[in-house]
Enzyme design. Structure first.
Site, PDB file in Angstrom:
ATOM      1  CB  SER A  54     -11.241 -10.837 -19.702  1.00 36.84           C
ATOM      2  OG  SER A  54     -10.544 -12.059 -20.386  1.00 36.84           O
ATOM      3  CD  GLU A 191     -14.334  -5.011 -25.515  1.00 41.71           C
ATOM      4  OE1 GLU A 191     -14.993  -5.216 -24.530  1.00 41.71           O
ATOM      5  OE2 GLU A 191     -13.180  -5.175 -25.797  1.00 41.71           O
TER       6      GLU A 191
END
Length: 273
Positions: A54, A191
């Protein structure tokens, strides 16, 4: 506010995470990408720090996680590890560093471990990357899995919508989770999947299950630091809880500094030699 530290301040290891699951202690996990923030997060008592790909989004400004390179992940990993005394440090292997070639996967994993001194790595996927995981584990490198929404596969999915709502995909996810445990992964991140499915996986497996948008019926939670602290206000999924609004705090501080410079108020006599 006092740091929320475990009574046991020894270095967190993969074995200790298993012990935490066994005794029902939830695992706290947060991303970090640089020395200064990692030092604060570790000092606050975080169990696991993820040097996430990320960084491609929040540090480099890319739309997806795909562009970040292995060299860049190693740079971020080295920066974080230098600051951490207690937390387990996990580094993401980036897109292209392990898919389709188990030898390349092992080479990438060894570079991360040797150059960053991190504790372990994380890979996205199940059966399709089984060979890569087995080869990495054979070198003694701990592996955290990642199932559900896998951002490195965004071009295949075409959307960041919730995964595994349908029975077939849910069953495949359960099978992949069992596979990851069987071949030796020490934990799995799930996720953006239905909470009841994540809870089923957590109850079924002996290894810790960490959620990002997968509900509270699992063994721990992870968020992206920039989202949780309100530095990035452009991302507001249902699963995100903002614990601060640092965007506003930082903006106000910078504007006050600009004003003081423009007005000649900074520096004053006490702030110079």
């Amino acid at each position: 506010m006092a740091a929320v530290l475990s009574e046991d301040n020894r270095k967190v290891t993969t074995h200790r995470l298993m012990e935490m699951k066994q005794r029902g202690e939830k695992i706290s996990m947060l991303t970090a990408y640089d020395f200064s923030m990692a030092k604060i997060i570790d000092g606050a008592g975080m169990d696991v720090i993820l040097v996430g790909d990320s960084a491609s989004n929040v540090m480099a400004g890319h739309v997806t996680t795909l562009p970040i390179t292995l060299d860049q992940m190693i740079y971020h990993g080295k920066s974080v590890v230098k600051a951490v005394k207690r937390a387990l440090v996990v580094v993401d292997l980036p897109f292209g560093a392990y898919q389709g070639d188990s030898r390349e996967a092992l080479k990438s994993a060894i570079r991360v471990m040797k150059e960053t001194h991190a504790d372990c790595i994380k890979l996205e996927g199940g059966a399709e990357i089984k060979e890569s995981i087995i080869r990495i584990l054979s070198a003694g490198i701990p592996v955290m899995g990642h199932l559900g929404l896998t951002p490195q596969s965004i071009n295949k999915f075409g959307t960041y919508a919730v995964r595994a709502r349908e029975e077939a995909e849910a069953q495949k996810l359960i099978e992949n989770a069992r596979l990851l445990e069987e071949i030796g992964c020490f934990a799995i991140v799930l996720e953006k999947i239905p909470a009841n499915l994540a809870a089923t996986v957590a109850a079924d497996l002996k290894i810790p299950i960490i959620s990002i948008g997968a509900g509270g019926g699992v063994d721990g939670q992870v968020l992206v630091m920039h989202d949780m602290l309100g530095i990035n206000l452009d991302f507001s999924p249902r699963f995100l809880r903002r614990y601060a609004n640092l965007y506003e705090v930082i903006t106000n501080a910078v504007q006050a500094y600009i004003k003081d410079v423009k007005d000649g108020d900074f520096p004053n006599e006490k702030e110079q030699y």
